[in-house]
Write a protein that holds these residues in place. Structure first.
Motif, PDB file in Angstrom:
ATOM      1  N   PRO A   1       0.813  -1.126  -0.112  1.00 61.42           N
ATOM      2  CA  PRO A   1       0.151   0.000  -0.156  1.00 61.42           C
ATOM      3  C   PRO A   1       0.991   1.411   0.058  1.00 61.42           C
ATOM      4  O   PRO A   1       1.686   1.306   0.860  1.00 61.42           O
TER       5      PRO A   1
ATOM      6  N   GLU B   1       0.172   4.108   1.290  1.00 60.54           N
ATOM      7  CA  GLU B   1       0.099   4.953   2.478  1.00 60.54           C
ATOM      8  C   GLU B   1       0.973   4.281   3.380  1.00 60.54           C
ATOM      9  O   GLU B   1       1.707   5.111   4.187  1.00 60.54           O
ATOM     10  N   ARG B   2       1.317   3.098   3.346  1.00 63.47           N
ATOM     11  CA  ARG B   2       1.967   2.422   4.436  1.00 63.47           C
ATOM     12  C   ARG B   2       3.455   2.669   3.952  1.00 63.47           C
ATOM     13  O   ARG B   2       4.474   2.958   4.970  1.00 63.47           O
TER      14      ARG B   2
ATOM     15  N   ALA C   1       4.684   5.356   2.204  1.00 66.28           N
ATOM     16  CA  ALA C   1       4.970   6.712   2.713  1.00 66.28           C
ATOM     17  C   ALA C   1       5.118   6.974   4.215  1.00 66.28           C
ATOM     18  O   ALA C   1       6.018   7.737   4.474  1.00 66.28           O
ATOM     19  N   ALA C   2       4.109   6.232   4.945  1.00 66.24           N
ATOM     20  CA  ALA C   2       4.394   6.365   6.416  1.00 66.24           C
ATOM     21  C   ALA C   2       5.897   5.986   6.856  1.00 66.24           C
ATOM     22  O   ALA C   2       6.155   6.512   7.879  1.00 66.24           O
TER      23      ALA C   2
ATOM     24  N   SER D   1       5.249  12.270   2.590  1.00 68.84           N
ATOM     25  CA  SER D   1       3.936  12.355   1.958  1.00 68.84           C
ATOM     26  C   SER D   1       3.679  11.743   0.764  1.00 68.84           C
ATOM     27  O   SER D   1       4.650  11.293   0.096  1.00 68.84           O
ATOM     28  N   ARG D   2       2.490  11.436   0.582  1.00 72.03           N
ATOM     29  CA  ARG D   2       2.294  10.472  -0.783  1.00 72.03           C
ATOM     30  C   ARG D   2       2.696  11.358  -1.940  1.00 72.03           C
ATOM     31  O   ARG D   2       3.209  10.596  -3.035  1.00 72.03           O
TER      32      ARG D   2
END
Length: 350
Positions: free
Chosen positions: A233, A235-236, A238-239, A244-245
């Protein structure tokens, strides 16, 4: 794919009476070594596990008892080593003794040492990870590198967190990383090392090339670790970098996007395993699954589009290739001193 060259020295595999002298002779390729008086020689132990990455750097995991390590002017002139060492402790504090000051380093701090300048470290019982990089490999990435000598980057600083996480993951996943892409790992590691050095020199900015390179290097390593997973993912990812995305997409713009990069790395990893004698016992389906693919038809189509050959055809072409001798590389657990030659040949002044 063959593993990276590896050399391990462990004094505990030697007769008791030879352990201290053998270690002191071995480590003398870089440092003059002196065991602290509180540690009897008969209780001495030390080990160092070294991995050579082409002509760029040596990654070492070190474990020893309380001692002092020194490079004075006479030794510097005699051995002509020209390397930068970036080191962090996993256990035990380190005391840097400069000409007019002493500096304490905590677990997790990144300590930078220039082998062309005097060094005097006094350590308690210690475990550390050290990245020894030739100055030549860093010359286009860091300005005024000499000024970073004996700088300490606090453990919670972003540059320290990223480099430390990268080196720990790299050391912990050496077989998988080596099988994937050594050149890519080298570029990522050098980018993170440069970011740490620039941070120590106060030259890093929020949008500086070294910072972008370090974020990309961190993303590359995470992708390598997660390639076996069917989905990564955004989001995962990037975190975990962290960024940020939007910034993550920008980091991979030249590769056609992060999704395209991940697919290409999956295909390259699968191709390397199909060509490797070490993986001939695995089915093509098993290799595809281990590379993160869940649909064989999609895998075969993407593979043919990327390489102009099907997975089955590639395996058939490599089926009769001779397997590499396992004696060409040192494995962990053996006691060897090949790293002394690596240091002398790779990291000296040319």
């Amino acid at each position: 794919m063959n593993p990276l060259p590896r050399s391990t020295f462990d004094s505990r595999q030697l007769p008791l009476k030879h352990r201290y002298d053998a270690w002191r002779d071995s480590i003398s390729v870089v440092f003059d070594y002196q065991l602290q008086a509180s540690v009897p020689e008969e209780q001495f132990f030390a080990s160092i596990d070294n991995v050579l990455f082409d002509d760029a750097f040596i990654l070492s995991a070190f474990h020893a008892q309380a001692a002092s390590y020194e490079r004075n002017a006479a030794r510097i002139a005699a051995d002509s080593l020209d390397m930068i060492m970036l080191q962090f402790a996993l256990e035990g504090p380190c005391q840097l003794l400069a000409s007019r000051a002493q500096r304490q380093c905590r677990v997790g701090d990144i300590v930078i040492m220039d082998a062309t300048q005097p060094i005097h470290n006094r350590n308690a019982r210690e475990r550390n990870i050290t990245l020894s990089v030739s100055r030549q490999a860093l010359k286009n990435l860091v300005k005024d590198i000499e000024s970073s000598h004996l700088a300490v980057i606090a453990a919670n600083e972003p540059a320290a967190v990223m480099l430390r996480s990268h080196l720990l993951a790299l050391y912990g996943n050496l077989p998988q990383v080596a099988a994937a892409s050594s050149p890519g790992v080298i570029d990522s590691t050098l980018a993170l090392a440069a970011a740490a050095l620039n941070a120590a020199l106060g030259q890093a900015t929020d949008d500086s090339p070294p910072l972008r390179q370090s974020l990309r290097a961190r993303a590359n390593l995470l992708i390598e670790q997660w390639l076996h997973q069917p989905a990564i993912p955004i989001e995962r990812l990037a975190a975990a970098v962290p960024c940020s995305r939007t910034r993550l997409y920008a980091l991979f713009a030249d590769d056609g996007g992060v999704g395209r990069y991940i697919q290409r790395r999956r295909l390259q990893t699968a191709a390397a395993r199909l060509m490797s004698a070490r993986h001939r016992h695995l089915s093509i389906t098993g290799i595809a699954c281990a590379s993160g693919f869940t649909n064989m038809s999609s895998f075969s189509r993407a593979f043919k589009l990327e390489f102009g050959i099907t997975p089955r055809e590639l395996r058939r072409q490599c089926a009769n290739a001779p397997a590499a001798s396992s004696n060409q590389h040192m494995t962990q657990g053996q006691t060897s001193r090949h790293y002394e030659t690596w240091v002398r040949e790779l990291l000296r002044t040319h």
